[in-house]
Design a protein around this motif. Structure first.
Motif, short mmCIF file in Angstrom:
data_model
loop_
_atom_site.label_atom_id
_atom_site.label_comp_id
_atom_site.label_asym_id
_atom_site.label_seq_id
_atom_site.Cartn_x
_atom_site.Cartn_y
_atom_site.Cartn_z
N PHE A 1 54.25 22.73 72.90
CA PHE A 1 54.49 23.21 71.54
C PHE A 1 53.98 24.65 71.45
O PHE A 1 52.88 24.95 71.93
N HIS B 1 58.17 27.49 55.19
CA HIS B 1 57.44 28.10 56.31
C HIS B 1 58.45 28.73 57.26
O HIS B 1 59.48 28.13 57.58
N GLU C 1 57.85 29.76 60.51
CA GLU C 1 57.71 29.60 61.95
C GLU C 1 58.97 28.92 62.49
O GLU C 1 59.50 27.99 61.88
N ASP D 1 59.84 26.70 64.49
CA ASP D 1 60.02 25.24 64.63
C ASP D 1 60.59 24.65 63.34
O ASP D 1 61.11 23.52 63.36
N HIS D 2 60.52 25.41 62.23
CA HIS D 2 61.09 24.93 60.96
C HIS D 2 62.20 25.83 60.43
O HIS D 2 63.05 25.37 59.69
N HIS E 1 50.54 27.78 57.83
CA HIS E 1 49.63 28.43 58.73
C HIS E 1 50.02 29.86 59.04
O HIS E 1 49.46 30.51 59.93
N ASP F 1 53.00 22.47 57.35
CA ASP F 1 52.15 22.12 58.50
C ASP F 1 50.87 21.38 58.07
O ASP F 1 50.23 20.72 58.90
N TYR G 1 46.18 18.81 66.52
CA TYR G 1 47.05 19.77 65.84
C TYR G 1 46.21 20.67 64.93
O TYR G 1 46.34 21.90 64.95
N THR H 1 55.59 18.57 57.85
CA THR H 1 56.70 18.97 58.72
C THR H 1 56.59 18.41 60.14
O THR H 1 57.49 18.61 60.95
N HIS H 2 55.47 17.78 60.46
CA HIS H 2 55.30 17.11 61.76
C HIS H 2 54.55 15.80 61.52
O HIS H 2 53.60 15.75 60.75
FE1 FEO Z 1 53.48 26.65 61.69
FE2 FEO Z 1 55.07 23.68 62.44
O1 FEO Z 1 54.89 25.55 62.22
#
Ligand code: FEO
Length: 398
Positions: A25, A81, A83, A85-86, A147, A166, A195, A227-228
């Motif tokens: 990740f 967010h 980043e 990944d999203h 984040h 996050d 995480y 989101t995770h």
């Molecule tokens: Fe800060 Fe899951 O991205």
């Protein structure tokens, strides 16, 4: 409806994906059991998507969306967010739904263009603004540095669902079950802390303030949808307590011993200290060889426990490289409030224990003892000193 879309409340669906192919990740953190990218769809007068997923999973993602809404169009995409990944599938979503309106804040849009290009259909909101979707209504709360600087969360007031980004996220895929009462929460507690420590930890003091801000708002929370990782619907107190504890950096009663050892001599001292801790009543003792276990797991346990005992063989008159790497990470994140002991070995000019002591002083951790340094391999006196260190640390912990 596609079986990979799950209704989480009236008119609200999880349309996320699992990524079991990912090894690292952020190209940094090992994912032995993968990770989920959670996205949510609100079906109302206005169809609204909350965040997207990492680009490699777009095909599954769009199948999940179409499985819920068929030929209907999406009206809004809320970007909590940026980043990737999203945000990674934003351009593909816009290509498929060209009239979609992108909802974000000033900082969101400052990142959107340099990441993905120019999108004309943008709607900028401010902290505390609301957006009516029909029956549902979203309220936006800014949570900068959790984040990234642009990050915000969205609260849906009819159902009490908090789309938390996050915050409250975890590594690990959602294997069939997506809710906290359907999964192994002991596993997810550990992966959530790994995480937190590695992704959010640097901003933990901000996390503490943000948590207070959210609690002070008295939002009638029923579900926390990050989101995770798992969606919290049964035991919200538990996840709020995790975040209170981790963001305050308080540390539980227990000790992590981490060592770097070429030929096993520093490792022998670690074993003696571990035995000494248990003999003195410490139940939670974890020992790591820093050359073997990935730093993200070690750091997660250092975040968990209040005592840290660091050992390093001297290596070219300096710290053992894997220990050097670990202390750089601790310095970078700025973890506070730990009891610490140090030990190690040397053959000629030292460099392990000396540099560990410097680190402890800079970090302002509470040093127990003065550091134990054995020449070449630990003597009987060195083992006695290790047991003494364990006694003092146990006393400080208990
Ligand atoms: Fe800060 Fe899951 O991205």
């Amino acid at each position: 409806m596609n079986c990979n879309s799950v209704r989480i409340y009236d008119g609200i669906f999880w349309v996320g994906v699992n990524d079991r192919r990912v090894h690292l990740f952020e190209n940094l953190w090992p994912q032995p059991k993968g990770v989920s990218y959670n996205s949510y769809l609100i079906v109302d007068e206005k169809v609204t998507l909350i965040d997207t997923v990492e680009i490699s999973k777009f095909q599954e993602f769009i199948a999940n969306i179409v499985g819920v809404i068929g030929d209907r169009k999406i009206d809004y995409l809320v970007i909590n967010h940026m980043e990737p990944d999203h945000s990674g599938s934003i351009a593909e979503i816009v290509a498929r739904y060209p009239n979609i309106k992108l909802i974000g804040n000033e900082k969101t849009f400052m990142m959107l263009k340099p990441f993905y290009g120019n999108f004309v259909n943008q709607y900028q909101i401010n902290d505390g603004d609301s957006l009516n979707l029909g029956v549902h209504q979203l309220k936006f709360v800014f949570t900068p540095m959790l984040h990234w600087p642009e990050t915000m969360v969205s609260f849906e007031s009819k159902t009490g669902v908090l789309f938390s980004g996050d915050i409250f996220g975890s590594f690990g895929t959602l294997d069939g079950g997506i809710f906290d009462d359907q999964v192994d929460m002991d596993y997810f507690e550990n992966e959530m802390r790994r995480y937190f420590a590695n992704i959010v930890g640097k901003y933990s003091l901000i996390a503490e303030k943000t948590l207070k801000k959210l609690i002070d708002m008295n939002l009638p929370l029923k579900i926390i949808a990050a989101t995770h990782g798992p969606i919290w619907r049964s035991d919200l107190k538990r996840v709020l307590e995790y975040y209170r504890k981790w963001s305050s950096q308080e540390g539980e009663n227990g000790a992590v011993i981490v060592y770097g050892s070429m030929y096993g001599n520093t490792a022998k001292m670690a074993e003696a200290i571990a035995c000494g801790l248990v003999e003195n009543g410490i139940k939670n003792v974890v020992v790591y060889d820093a050359s073997k276990t990935d730093i993200s797991y070690i750091f997660s346990d250092i975040w968990k426990y209040r005592a840290v005992i660091l050992g390093s063989a001297a290596y070219n008159a300096a710290l053992f490289p894997s220990i050097d790497n670990l202390i750089r990470k601790i310095e970078h994140v700025g973890l506070k409030n730990r009891l610490v002991g140090v030990f190690g070995t040397y053959a000629w000019s030292g460099g392990g224990v000396r540099n560990l002591l410097k680190f402890v002083e800079n970090q302002k951790w509470q040093l127990i003892g003065n550091g134990i340094e054995a020449k070449c391999s630990p003597s009987v006196d060195d083992f006695i000193a290790c047991k003494q260190l364990a006694r003092e640390i146990s006393k400080a912990l208990l």
